[in-house]
Design an enzyme around this catalytic site. Structure first.
Site, PDB file in Angstrom:
ATOM      1  N   HIS A 119    -108.148  67.246  31.258  1.00  0.00           N
ATOM      2  CA  HIS A 119    -108.205  65.533  31.766  1.00  0.00           C
ATOM      3  C   HIS A 119    -106.866  64.987  33.159  1.00  0.00           C
ATOM      4  CE1 HIS A 119    -108.717  66.193  27.952  1.00  0.00           C
ATOM      5  NE2 HIS A 119    -109.094  65.032  27.151  1.00  0.00           N
ATOM      6  N   HIS A 140    -116.499  71.279  29.646  1.00  0.00           N
ATOM      7  CA  HIS A 140    -115.451  70.613  28.409  1.00  0.00           C
ATOM      8  C   HIS A 140    -116.028  69.072  27.729  1.00  0.00           C
ATOM      9  CE1 HIS A 140    -111.282  68.951  26.780  1.00  0.00           C
ATOM     10  NE2 HIS A 140    -112.437  67.685  26.456  1.00  0.00           N
ATOM     11  N   ALA A 141    -116.249  69.049  26.480  1.00  0.00           N
ATOM     12  CA  ALA A 141    -116.742  67.962  25.708  1.00  0.00           C
ATOM     13  C   ALA A 141    -116.909  67.034  26.116  1.00  0.00           C
ATOM     14  CB  ALA A 141    -116.900  68.926  24.008  1.00  0.00           C
ATOM     15  N   HIS A 161    -116.376  64.868  16.705  1.00  0.00           N
ATOM     16  CA  HIS A 161    -115.655  63.867  17.422  1.00  0.00           C
ATOM     17  C   HIS A 161    -116.364  63.404  18.618  1.00  0.00           C
ATOM     18  CE1 HIS A 161    -112.484  63.299  19.982  1.00  0.00           C
ATOM     19  NE2 HIS A 161    -112.805  63.083  21.330  1.00  0.00           N
ATOM     20  N   GLU A 162    -117.568  64.598  18.958  1.00  0.00           N
ATOM     21  CA  GLU A 162    -118.559  64.096  19.843  1.00  0.00           C
ATOM     22  C   GLU A 162    -118.874  62.810  19.397  1.00  0.00           C
ATOM     23  OE1 GLU A 162    -117.815  64.232  23.323  1.00  0.00           O
ATOM     24  OE2 GLU A 162    -115.872  65.806  22.686  1.00  0.00           O
ATOM     25  N   HIS A 201    -117.952  58.857  19.335  1.00  0.00           N
ATOM     26  CA  HIS A 201    -117.822  58.259  20.173  1.00  0.00           C
ATOM     27  C   HIS A 201    -119.939  58.100  20.563  1.00  0.00           C
ATOM     28  CE1 HIS A 201    -114.711  59.405  22.548  1.00  0.00           C
ATOM     29  NE2 HIS A 201    -114.941  60.379  22.383  1.00  0.00           N
ATOM     30  N   TYR A 240    -105.326  59.888  22.485  1.00  0.00           N
ATOM     31  CA  TYR A 240    -105.871  61.222  21.583  1.00  0.00           C
ATOM     32  C   TYR A 240    -104.508  61.253  21.321  1.00  0.00           C
ATOM     33  CZ  TYR A 240    -109.011  62.827  25.286  1.00  0.00           C
ATOM     34  OH  TYR A 240    -110.267  63.051  25.854  1.00  0.00           O
ATOM     35  N   GLU A 272    -111.478  58.275  20.365  1.00  0.00           N
ATOM     36  CA  GLU A 272    -111.265  58.834  20.508  1.00  0.00           C
ATOM     37  C   GLU A 272    -110.734  59.107  18.466  1.00  0.00           C
ATOM     38  OE1 GLU A 272    -111.866  61.172  22.058  1.00  0.00           O
ATOM     39  OE2 GLU A 272    -111.997  59.786  24.050  1.00  0.00           O
TER      40      GLU A 272
END
Ligand code: X8Z
Ligand code: ZN
Length: 601
Positions: free
Chosen positions: A500, A341-342, A371-372, A375, A510, A399
């Protein structure tokens, strides 16, 4: 033993001076409070780095030993954080400076799963967390004579159009969660015990207290936001259901009632863009597919990440450090178990940022890469803040950063600028484009909301272990309008088949992010002087926008989030009107398409 002796000695001293002296014992001062939080930050920094390195190793190499090491580090870290949170109560009512006051508050909210203070509680909780996350990440099942991992199963959910195969793979993956149920129930009890010792009603109330408002007010806020977007979701649901019914026939998917969860192109029916081919508008074709463009231009996983980095660089963000490339995990290794999971990591709160994802070359992971990286850029932006302020304004912001970048990176204009697409389609393709986006962004909203509605009910005791699955499907049907492809076994634990839940990552973040990203987009495009429709706006190369965005990011969680939101958007509320603005032409189009349908379920 030692502390007992000290307690006895202190009691003797108090008796000797008498009760009057006790009443006059000096209250802690504001200076002591300031010193206390600064010491707390120093101690936490050390424990966090140890914890992060142990967690990184376990997530990149799941074995008996790395699980043991991670659990040990987590237990130490969480024991420290809860002890500090309890000690902080000493300063209740002390008139401290504003920074110290905020830090004391954040200290109490520091842990997602706080252990109780009794001996053994932190160890047991930490062991359960590592075990559940590892069980999910190594989950496999048999299908068609083969052993499938989650990535294999996701590929089939995305591409197969055979309802029998979809059902089998959906059920296969969900079966991996059954053994996690008992651990989850135990975990919920332990975490609640810790949350109550910190003065919260339960773990759900602790999570809801992280938004600079009362926990009940936050729950009401999420309901208000849902009401803003629900009519649009229902229009999309109605349109998609009709197309599915046409494709598969009424015996597989009726034209009324809920949608079968396995027909939507995604294991959790959370984002539906993978079935764009099934639901595409009649008569207007989309001239490109990002999946196919990436393949045609021979993108590989590293090139996907480099492309993501280039987007942020164009907005004025410094390149990623060399160590990012040396230390990140970008593809699934063949010879060991990992958490696929990323995720994005910040190991030392300095420059050691990394991502860990099992990247596939497709449109979905093109988004995920942005997305990552969002962060990582956020982590780097707030690294100069004191430790307790090194975090998102609220977790929805964390997020939303990368998703905001991905909104620009999804425009045909941008895809042409970077050489992926030859010709930018005209206005005629706005509806296909918006439909594709809505299949991800609007379809997601009820899912984003209900995962934690379920956990809030679990933590409050409203849903008990015997009813975990019924409670889950009640919400899935109520909010998403979906049902499982067949009856569920009595021991099924379907929430555990979503990362999650066993990974114990709160999910309302999210839901919020899927709103904030459109607020960011609306504000950014206005700053860039964009006059056209919001969905065609790309801020690629807009350094002034990047600079202002960074000004919001570098604040971390040093102040209440509405003030931080205002720094970039001028707005102080979460506001789904930005979602409506972005999708306006599509909603009107859906209403026309749905004429004659009996919408709802
Ligand atoms: O978990 C994630 C990210 C990591 S923070 C990949 N997301 C949610 C999910 O996959 O369920 C991004 C969208 C929603
Ligand atoms: Zn994320």
């Amino acid at each position: 033993m030692k502390s007992k002796l000290m307690t006895a000695a202190a009691a003797v001293a108090l008796l000797a001076v008498g009760p009057a002296a006790v009443a006059q014992a000096p209250a802690p001062t504001a200076t002591e409070a300031k010193t206390f939080v600064e010491n707390a930050e120093t101690q936490l920094a050390k424990a966090n780095e140890f914890g992060a390195r142990a967690a990184w190793v376990r997530a990149n190499f799941i074995t008996e030993d790395t699980q043991w090491l991670e659990a040990m580090a987590t237990a130490q870290q969480s024991e420290l954080a809860t002890r500090l949170a309890k000690d902080a109560a000493r300063f209740n009512g002390v008139a401290t400076d504003a920074v110290t006051a905020r830090k004391l508050k954040l200290l109490k909210l520091y842990l997602v799963a706080p252990p109780a203070g009794r001996p053994g509680a932190a160890d047991e909780l930490a062991n359960l967390l590592t075990k559940m996350d590892s069980a999910y990440s190594t989950g496999k099942f048999q299908h068609g004579g083969k052993t499938l991992t989650l990535d294999d199963a996701e590929e089939i959910m995305a591409k197969s159009r055979d309802p029998a195969e979809l059902k089998a793979v959906w059920e296969g993956w969900h079966s991996i969660a059954t053994p996690i149920k008992a651990d989850y129930a135990r975990f919920a009890g332990l975490s609640n015990e810790g949350a109550r010792e910190l003065g919260f009603k339960d773990t759900g109330a602790l999570w809801r207290s992280n938004y600079d408002m009362e926990p009940d007010a936050f729950a009401a806020e999420t309901d208000r936001l849902w009401k803003q977007v629900e009519p649009f979701y229902r229009n999309l649901h109605c349109y998609v259901r009709a197309r599915l019914s046409e494709k598969y026939g009424a015996s597989v998917q009726a034209r009324t009632g809920p949608i079968r969860a396995d027909l939507l192109g995604n294991m959790w029916a959370q984002q539906w863009a993978n079935i764009y081919d099934v639901v595409q508008p009649k008569g207007v074709t989309s001239s490109y597919s990002l999946d196919k463009l990436l393949e045609a231009k021979a993108y590989d996983p590293v090139k996907m990440v480099k492309t993501g980095e280039n987007f942020y660089s164009s907005m004025g963000f410094a390149p990623l450090p060399e160590t990012f490339w040396q230390r990140s995990l970008i593809t699934r290794p063949r010879d060991r178990e990992v958490v696929c999971h990323a995720s994005a990591w910040d190991i030392d709160d300095k420059d050691d940022v990394r991502i860990k994802m099992c990247t596939r070359v497709n449109a979905e992971d093109f988004q995920t890469v942005h997305h990552e990286l969002g962060h990582n850029y956020y982590q780097r932006a707030y690294k100069e803040q004191p430790l307790l302020f090194r975090g998102a304004a609220n977790d929805g912001f964390h997020e939303a950063i990368g998703d905001f970048a991905a909104l620009s990176a999804s425009t045909p204009t941008y895809l042409q600028q970077i050489g992926l697409l030859e010709t930018v389609p005209g206005e005629a393709e706005d509806i296909p484009f918006l439909l594709k986006m809505a299949l991800d962004k609007i379809a997601f909203l009820p899912f984003g909301l209900l995962v934690d509605k379920w956990r809030w009910q679990v933590f409050s005791g409203e849903v008990t272990p015997e009813n975990y699955n019924q409670g889950w499907w009640k919400l899935r049907t109520q909010y998403q309008g979906i049902v499982p492809p067949g009856p569920r076994p009595a021991d099924a634990f379907d929430p555990g088949a979503k990362y999650h839940v066993p990974g114990n990552t709160p999910y309302t973040r999210y839901f919020l992010a899927f709103i904030y990203q459109f607020q960011f987009q609306r504000a950014a495009c206005q700053q860039a002087g964009w006059k056209g429709p919001l969905h065609r706006c790309s801020v690629y190369g807009q350094k002034a926008v990047g600079e202002k965005f960074n000004r919001m990011m570098e604040l971390g969680q040093s102040q209440e989030w509405p003030k931080t939101l205002a720094v970039f958007t001028g707005e102080t509320r979460t506001d789904a009107s930005a979602v409506a603005d972005y999708f306006k032409p599509l909603n009107t189009w859906l209403i026309t398409q749905n004429k004659g349908e009996k919408c709802g379920w």
